[in-house]
Motif scaffolding. Structure first.
Motif, PDB file in Angstrom:
ATOM      1  N   MET A 500      98.841 -27.272  47.890  1.00  0.00           N
ATOM      2  CA  MET A 500      98.841 -28.704  47.615  1.00  0.00           C
ATOM      3  C   MET A 500      98.103 -28.945  46.308  1.00  0.00           C
ATOM      4  SD  MET A 500      98.098 -30.568  51.261  1.00  0.00           S
ATOM      5  CE  MET A 500      99.217 -30.397  52.645  1.00  0.00           C
ATOM      6  N   THR A 501      98.678 -29.779  45.483  1.00  0.00           N
ATOM      7  CA  THR A 501      98.078 -30.078  44.190  1.00  0.00           C
ATOM      8  C   THR A 501      97.642 -31.535  44.150  1.00  0.00           C
ATOM      9  OG1 THR A 501      99.469 -28.436  43.088  1.00  0.00           O
ATOM     10  CG2 THR A 501      98.423 -30.100  41.696  1.00  0.00           C
ATOM     11  N   VAL A 502      96.377 -31.751  43.828  1.00  0.00           N
ATOM     12  CA  VAL A 502      95.850 -33.100  43.645  1.00  0.00           C
ATOM     13  C   VAL A 502      95.653 -33.301  42.151  1.00  0.00           C
ATOM     14  CG1 VAL A 502      93.951 -34.682  44.125  1.00  0.00           C
ATOM     15  CG2 VAL A 502      94.726 -33.090  45.896  1.00  0.00           C
ATOM     16  N   GLU A 503      96.338 -34.281  41.600  1.00  0.00           N
ATOM     17  CA  GLU A 503      96.266 -34.545  40.168  1.00  0.00           C
ATOM     18  C   GLU A 503      95.842 -35.983  39.939  1.00  0.00           C
ATOM     19  OE1 GLU A 503     100.272 -33.519  39.218  1.00  0.00           O
ATOM     20  OE2 GLU A 503     101.079 -35.483  39.778  1.00  0.00           O
ATOM     21  N   MET A 504      95.423 -36.281  38.728  1.00  0.00           N
ATOM     22  CA  MET A 504      95.039 -37.653  38.415  1.00  0.00           C
ATOM     23  C   MET A 504      95.847 -38.130  37.218  1.00  0.00           C
ATOM     24  SD  MET A 504      91.339 -39.509  38.400  1.00  0.00           S
ATOM     25  CE  MET A 504      90.579 -38.924  36.901  1.00  0.00           C
ATOM     26  N   GLU A 505      96.412 -39.305  37.368  1.00  0.00           N
ATOM     27  CA  GLU A 505      97.194 -39.912  36.301  1.00  0.00           C
ATOM     28  C   GLU A 505      96.799 -41.373  36.175  1.00  0.00           C
ATOM     29  OE1 GLU A 505     101.797 -41.177  35.740  1.00  0.00           O
ATOM     30  OE2 GLU A 505     101.449 -39.042  36.091  1.00  0.00           O
ATOM     31  N   ASP A 506      96.377 -41.756  34.999  1.00  0.00           N
ATOM     32  CA  ASP A 506      95.980 -43.138  34.731  1.00  0.00           C
ATOM     33  C   ASP A 506      94.948 -43.631  35.734  1.00  0.00           C
ATOM     34  OD1 ASP A 506      97.729 -43.220  32.579  1.00  0.00           O
ATOM     35  OD2 ASP A 506      99.375 -43.996  33.791  1.00  0.00           O
ATOM     36  N   GLY A 507      93.990 -42.771  36.061  1.00  0.00           N
ATOM     37  CA  GLY A 507      92.894 -43.173  36.927  1.00  0.00           C
ATOM     38  C   GLY A 507      93.193 -43.180  38.406  1.00  0.00           C
ATOM     39  N   GLN A 508      94.376 -42.690  38.813  1.00  0.00           N
ATOM     40  CA  GLN A 508      94.738 -42.677  40.225  1.00  0.00           C
ATOM     41  C   GLN A 508      95.102 -41.265  40.652  1.00  0.00           C
ATOM     42  OE1 GLN A 508      98.446 -44.605  41.467  1.00  0.00           O
ATOM     43  NE2 GLN A 508      97.435 -45.344  43.308  1.00  0.00           N
ATOM     44  N   LEU A 509      94.595 -40.853  41.842  1.00  0.00           N
ATOM     45  CA  LEU A 509      94.940 -39.542  42.376  1.00  0.00           C
ATOM     46  C   LEU A 509      96.353 -39.553  42.941  1.00  0.00           C
ATOM     47  CD1 LEU A 509      91.732 -38.378  44.295  1.00  0.00           C
ATOM     48  CD2 LEU A 509      92.447 -37.781  41.982  1.00  0.00           C
TER      49      LEU A 509
END
Length: 657
Positions: A500-509
């Protein structure tokens, strides 16, 4: 230019490429505004709002795939919508935590690609204070031209609230109503478990029977697998749907699965995945076998026996076991996924009977919940069997009965189950101490995941402890530095090594599961997040120093994951190239190095990139989430074992290359 909107608050257009000032006068509740989004532009609209105010709207993507972002007066993201793709509406809804200016920003989802769209506010009102109003606002993103859902609240075996939202069938513009039969996916398992327990109470079988007593053509693994093992996910059998995915079957695209294929999959299995009763491994194979068992014991088709012996005696006249995806269920909801050009209708999963496949309504489920209390059908002993946790060989309880998850939620005992088919999803919750519960059924897995949580809090929060935050949609304020600590890859130790990959984009996980689109994570506390668009949650387990090395994924039980620490150590990927064959699945895989990455291919899918995790282990996307290569005494790669969580350790032998 300002325009008044309901409540006396101001909406105005800020400067942006692609929109002219005169269009601002048409941007108001109920009036869609056509616009052209330039390839490198951002459309910005501002809402001056008070505290505790609710807003909903949509952006219809006529010629562009757009992303909609809402920021609060402090500049923090409240909403980010980018799930549907070009052609469908991107919907949004939020509640204000503070008074001030909220920005609606619309940008191209793909850099350099603009096009026509329409922006519309559909609701602007105070945050609801009544239970019904709270659910209405939670479902505000469901429209007559989008897939929908139905919410039912049950008390004492009677419906006390029920309402449909959105469309049950987009082709015929048929709305979701209280009486729309809907596929409840794996929430069906409790009915299968009840059927077996009912037959046992009538002396037709014993829970301690060897399954092979009733299905003698099943392979003898040298271990006794009981009927009780079937209903508690403790058999050691391969999960047949996941196994067929590895075989190359396009199960999620409608490939046919014959009812007896579960037996064929199990009989090709060389050994059990675990000792019977030693491990809980959520498994559709066992519940598919349970339907065959019912048919062998009763001499009647499972769907027919269930209707005559379970549904009709309880007065559940709008409930069917759909034995085949071609079976007509009158005025049922169709299933939808997001696709290019908007929503796309999809078939139900073949071969799901017993493990899923039941269509029902909230009104019928109310009668079922009533029987959980009274035991009118089957008696109290059958209900107790259904709702008693299985205990593993080592003495640990699984908190799972016969198709029912057993836990405590905010101080209340809870019997519950979630369900998903290819498109449909369901939430079933019963609080035995209250003799009450609720259901949420939908025909699109992108339906806002918070509806069920809001329904629980709105109707039963007064009976609960430690109420959750953000029940109206406003986000918990988790500092950016904390969110950054959660970013990373996690190997799920109880899901076959799935990454599972947790990423952040524009301040949101966002959570990226193998083979699935990334879904936003909405915080409900500093460490707990709900997966938007799926009935799942994730908890980040922080150590005393703030480091996050493990996570817990909550869906059909609790699953542990550990952070993958990627090293800079060089791996010679050419060691793994070649062609591999599985005698069990009678299928080939090819491994190649392309652009510096190891790529796996099958004649029916691919290419898919494999990511090195450690040693000779790699993670991937569905259908193969985990690959562990094997070497001989000289260190030469001779094969690999493949898995995807519920099916694992499937051996492939290197045959060339």
């Amino acid at each position: 230019m300002k325009v008044s909107i309901p409540g006396g608050f101001a909406l105005l257009l800020l400067g942006a490429g692609g929109v002219h000032a005169q269009q601002a006068s048409r941007l108001q509740v109920g009036a869609p505004v056509p616009a052209t989004l330039a390839a490198d532009a951002t459309l910005r609209y501002a809402l001056d709002l008070p505290k505790d105010h609710f807003v909903a709207g949509r952006v219809d993507q006529d010629g562009v795939d757009a992303t909609v972002t809402i920021t609060d007066p402090a500049g923090k993201n409240v909403v980010k919508a980018a799930r549907v793709g070009r052609g469908g509406p991107e919907t949004f809804a939020f509640a204000t935590d503070a008074a001030g200016r909220y920005l609606i920003e619309v940008t191209p989802a793909t850099a350099g690609k603009g096009g026509a769209l329409r922006v519309q506010l559909t609701r602007s009102e105070p945050v609801a204070t009544t239970p019904a109003g709270k659910v209405d606002q939670a479902a505000a993103q469901l429209y007559e031209d989008t897939p929908g859902a139905v919410v039912g609240v049950i008390n004492g075996g009677k419906l006390t609230f029920v309402k449909g939202y959105g469309a049950a069938d987009l082709t015929w513009a048929m709305p979701f109503t209280a009486g729309t039969p809907t596929n409840i996916g794996s929430s069906s398992k409790q009915f299968t478990g009840f059927a077996i327990a009912l037959l046992a109470s009538r002396g037709k079988l014993s829970m301690n029977d060897d399954v092979r007593k009733h299905i003698p053509e099943l392979k003898d693994f040298g271990k006794t697998i009981t009927v009780r093992n079937l209903l508690t996910h403790t058999t050691g059998y391969r999960e047949f749907i996941n196994t067929l995915l590895i075989e190359g079957r396009q199960v999620l695209q409608g490939d046919y699965i014959a009812p007896d294929e579960v037996i064929k999959v199990i009989n090709r299995q060389p050994t059990l995945q675990n000792e019977p009763g030693a491990e809980f491994n959520y498994n559709n194979s066992a519940f598919a076998l349970a339907t065959i068992l019912v048919e062998r014991v009763t001499g009647r088709p499972f769907a027919e026996w269930m209707r005559d012996e379970v549904f009709l005696p309880l007065g559940m006249t709008k409930t069917w076991v759909r034995a085949h995806p071609g079976q007509i269920i009158p005025r049922r909801s169709a299933g939808y996924v997001a696709g290019e050009g908007g929503f796309r209708e999809v078939q139900d999963l073949h071969g799901s009977m017993g493990a899923g496949g039941i269509y029902t309504t909230p009104g019928d489920v109310a009668k079922w919940m009533g029987n959980l209390k009274t035991g009118k059908l089957g008696g109290p002993a059958v209900i107790k069997e259904l709702t008693t946790s299985f205990v593993l060989n080592d003495g640990k309880p699984t908190n799972y009965g016969y198709g029912v998850s057993l836990d405590t939620n905010r101080g209340l005992r809870r019997w519950q189950h979630g369900g998903n088919d290819v498109a449909h999803s369901s939430t079933f919750v019963y609080y035995p101490d209250l003799d009450a519960g609720y259901v949420v059924f939908s025909n699109y897995q992108g339906v806002p995941g918070g509806i069920a949580r809001v329904a629980a809090d709105a109707f039963f929060g007064q009976h609960m402890t430690a109420p959750e935050t953000a029940t109206t949609g406003a986000a918990v304020d988790v500092p950016a530095a904390t969110l950054e600590r959660y970013v990373g890859k996690y190997e799920m130790t109880t899901l076959g090594g799935m990454l599972m990959t947790v990423e952040m984009e524009d301040g949101q996980l966002r959570l990226q599961l193998p083979g699935q689109p990334a879904l936003p994570l909405r915080p409900t506390s500093m460490i707990d997040f709900e997966v938007v668009g799926a009935p799942a949650r994730i908890t980040f387990n922080a150590a005393a120093d703030g480091a996050v090395d493990t996570i817990t994924f909550h869906q059909d039980g609790e699953h542990s994951g550990k952070r993958v620490v990627e090293t800079a150590a060089a791996v010679d990927l050419t060691d793994y190239t070649g062609r591999y064959y599985s005698e069990e699945l009678e299928t080939f895989y090819d491994m190649r190095v392309e652009d510096g990455q190891l790529v796996i291919r099958h004649r029916r899918f691919g290419p898919a990139v494999l990511t090195h995790t450690s040693g000779d282990s790699f993670s991937g996307t569905l259908p193969v989430n985990l690959v562990v290569f094997r070497r001989d005494a000289q260190g030469k790669v001779i094969g690999f074992d493949a898995g995807n969580g519920r099916a694992r350790d499937i051996a492939f032998k290197k045959v060339s290359g």
